[in-house]
Design a protein around this motif. Structure first.
Motif, mmCIF file in Angstrom:
data_model
loop_
_atom_site.group_PDB
_atom_site.id
_atom_site.type_symbol
_atom_site.label_atom_id
_atom_site.label_comp_id
_atom_site.label_asym_id
_atom_site.label_seq_id
_atom_site.Cartn_x
_atom_site.Cartn_y
_atom_site.Cartn_z
ATOM 1 N N THR A 60 49.842 19.670 45.349
ATOM 2 C CA THR A 60 49.436 18.486 45.730
ATOM 3 C C THR A 60 50.253 17.662 46.285
ATOM 4 O O THR A 60 49.843 16.714 47.197
ATOM 5 C CB THR A 60 48.698 17.894 44.222
ATOM 6 O OG1 THR A 60 47.831 19.010 43.676
ATOM 7 C CG2 THR A 60 48.267 16.700 44.478
ATOM 8 N N GLN A 96 40.662 17.434 44.371
ATOM 9 C CA GLN A 96 40.465 18.371 43.408
ATOM 10 C C GLN A 96 39.345 17.727 42.401
ATOM 11 O O GLN A 96 38.415 18.480 41.911
ATOM 12 C CB GLN A 96 41.661 18.723 42.616
ATOM 13 C CG GLN A 96 41.408 19.891 41.431
ATOM 14 C CD GLN A 96 42.947 20.343 40.867
ATOM 15 O OE1 GLN A 96 43.759 19.706 41.167
ATOM 16 N NE2 GLN A 96 42.638 21.109 39.994
ATOM 17 N N ASP A 172 42.583 19.970 48.368
ATOM 18 C CA ASP A 172 43.439 20.215 47.050
ATOM 19 C C ASP A 172 42.406 21.166 46.062
ATOM 20 O O ASP A 172 41.707 20.244 45.359
ATOM 21 C CB ASP A 172 43.993 19.181 46.692
ATOM 22 C CG ASP A 172 44.998 19.279 45.532
ATOM 23 O OD1 ASP A 172 45.193 20.469 45.334
ATOM 24 O OD2 ASP A 172 45.479 18.334 45.039
ATOM 25 N N GLU A 173 42.545 22.374 45.939
ATOM 26 C CA GLU A 173 41.746 23.062 44.839
ATOM 27 C C GLU A 173 40.362 22.467 44.945
ATOM 28 O O GLU A 173 40.111 22.081 43.642
ATOM 29 C CB GLU A 173 42.383 22.915 43.575
ATOM 30 C CG GLU A 173 43.883 23.472 43.609
ATOM 31 C CD GLU A 173 44.412 23.876 42.404
ATOM 32 O OE1 GLU A 173 43.852 24.467 41.559
ATOM 33 O OE2 GLU A 173 45.846 23.591 42.121
HETATM 34 MG MG MG Z 1 47.884 20.004 42.411
#
Ligand code: MG
Ligand code: ATP
Lengths: 262, 245
Positions: A60, A96, A172-173
């Motif tokens: 991240t 995320q 991010d994810e």
């Molecule tokens: Mg992360």
């Protein structure tokens, strides 16, 4: 001018993002804690790059620095020839966490980037609808984010970033909170959008399967401090079949690499 | 339906006990606590001679005016203090010192500066209600989800656009909460101010009728304030629900 040497990679493709010897440390409880060390990375135009690594290895942090939301302790990051110093519409970011503006309906969420750019309402909505359609949510344009499922929210977030037509899409994810079926569906959609829109995507995940399914290139980070330990080129045809021996072998190899790290 | 029934049990029982104690047993003399029927009589009188409507509307007007001034000052200031640490550092000591002073303590100065009348009532309400509005707004802006702000920046918004298009709408629920608290405080301040520095309004009604032993009218005044407060609370709770994100 001095940066011209970095402008082209070996095959002569155009570089979109360049990371030069990035190190990032945080001060935690008066101790300096290095979370990323000596990261060198070039991202080519049109490339789908995945970064995998164990939790807490700095994925991240790395993505945030590329976005301009955070800054390296040492080293420099470039978008094209310009050093990155702040966030920009050219580097879209899908978080995320769910990040839609809850007081705006779906269409106005997607149109946000165009609104702050100063586009007329008609043009704004016209473009926003195009991307809403691309993520398959046309019938939800006046819904409130509250009424959407997790997968739908992330679809809208992707459309909201794409509407700005950014140079790079940083993710991010984005699918980590979703169930397997939804995640697989969104991965397929993302690959389709990526090839249709010819975007450059940097996608962070800790899911090896996801990385191999999506990426042209998978960068594996080690744990504490995060360093690049290996890079894999994935030369499988899309949409990829998770059950082929090549896919499974790659998965095994990367997974074991990560397990050594833990 | 069930909820309404349950919430009615207590007030109805109080009225029954009150009736028993005052009317049927005469345990409590009427100058000490008037019976419900006496209160009803006073209510009728005050309603017929127009005094209740007049005092209620005067009090309401003061509350609304005072609250408007508070909102006009408190909301922008709260937003700025929540957004910019410089503004916050600049003003936090001052706010910290003035805030704990009870609004009633300002009454002598209010009368000195503005005389007996509307201005001093508005001043007192302002002093009482501006802080809950300011503090709630500030808090709301401070607690805006970071991911929303960062999303806006990565979508190309400038600082002022992030403030106006994200921080302000995101903190709207706290602003409404601040207004809700502010109305309550404002109402209390108005009545206090009317008791001392005014010759009209519900506070004045309560104060003068008790001094003339017209306790029935005093209770009518008190209950009217209660009902106004209840309505305001209901209204703001509805708005709160509307903007809860
Ligand atoms: Mg992360
Ligand atoms: N603002 C911060 N202040 C201090 N330490 C931080 C900060 N942000 C991140 N870190 C530290 O840096 C390291 C990397 O964090 P990061 O969130 O980048 O990891 P990650 O790879 O994204 O993990 P995950 O897979 O769990 O999301 C962690 O040890 C974290 O504690």
């Amino acid at each position: 001018m001095c940066r011209l040497s970095f402008q082209q990679n070996r095959e002569g493709g155009e570089l979109v993002i360049t990371l030069e010897n990035i190190t990032k440390s945080f001060i935690q409880e008066e101790k300096e804690h290095t979370s990323l060390q000596n990261i060198n990375l070039n991202v080519n135009k049109g490339e789908f790059l995945c970064i995998v690594g164990p939790s807490g290895c700095g994925k991240t942090t790395l993505l945030r620095m590329i976005a301009g939301l955070d800054f390296p302790t040492n080293g420099r990051i470039f978008e094209g020839e310009t050093e990155i110093s702040c966030p920009s519409r050219e580097r879209g970011y899908v978080f995320q966490q769910y990040s839609l503006f809850p007081w705006r309906n779906v269409l106005d969420n997607i149109a946000f980037g165009l609104e702050v750019k100063g586009l007329e309402e008609k043009e704004r909505y016209q473009k926003a609808r195009k991307y809403l359609k691309m993520v398959g949510l046309s019938q939800y344009e006046s819904s409130s984010p509250k009424e959407l499922s997790g997968g739908m929210k992330q679809r809208v977030a992707i459309a909201r970033s794409l509407v700005n037509d950014p140079q790079v899409l940083l993710m991010d994810e984005p699918f980590s909170a979703l169930d397997v079926q939804t995640r697989h569906k969104l991965q397929e959609e993302l690959v389709r959008i990526w090839s249709e829109e010819q975007k450059t995507i940097i996608f962070v995940t800790h899911n090896v399967d996801e990385a191999i399914f999506l990426a042209d290139r998978v960068v594996v980070l080690s744990h504490g401090p995060g360093k690049i330990i290996k890079t894999f080129n994935i030369n499988l045809n899309r949409i990829r079949d998770r059950s082929t021996p090549e896919f499974l072998n790659l998965k095994k190899e990367i997974t074991s690499l990560l397990e050594i790290e833990l | 339906m069930r909820k309404m029934f349950i919430s009615l049990i207590l007030p109805v029982s109080v009225i029954i006990i009150w009736t028993i104690l005052t009317t049927f047993t005469g345990l409590i003399p009427s100058y000490f606590l008037p019976s419900p029927s006496e209160v009803l009589q006073s209510f009728e009188t005050l309603l017929m001679n127009g005094q209740l409507v007049q005092d209620t509307s005067l009090t309401l007007m003061r509350v609304v005016l005072g609250l408007t001034v508070s909102a006009l000052v408190g909301i922008p200031l709260g937003i700025l203090m929540g957004w910019s640490n410089a503004v916050k550092d600049f003003s936090s000591l001052m706010v910290g010192i003035i805030r704990p002073i009870p609004p009633i303590a300002w009454i002598p100065f209010a009368i000195l500066w503005f005389g007996v009348g509307l201005e001093s009532a508005i001043f007192i309400i302002f002093v009482g209600s501006v802080f809950p509005i300011l503090i709630n707004t500030l808090d709301g802006v401070k607690r805006v989800d970071k991911v929303l702000l960062e999303s806006a920046y990565t979508l190309g918004a400038s600082n002022s656009q992030v403030l106006l298009k994200v921080a302000v709408p995101a903190s709207l629920p706290s602003v409404v909460t601040g207004l809700k608290v502010g109305v309550g405080v404002g109402l209390m301040c108005t009545v206090a101010a009317e008791m001392i520095g005014s010759s009209s309004g519900l506070g004045y009604l309560i104060f003068t009728s008790t001094s003339m032993l017209d306790t029935g009218s005093a209770i009518v005044g008190m209950l009217t304030i209660g009902v106004i407060g209840l309505c305001a609370d209901y209204l703001f709770s509805r708005i709160e629900k509307e903007v809860s994100w």
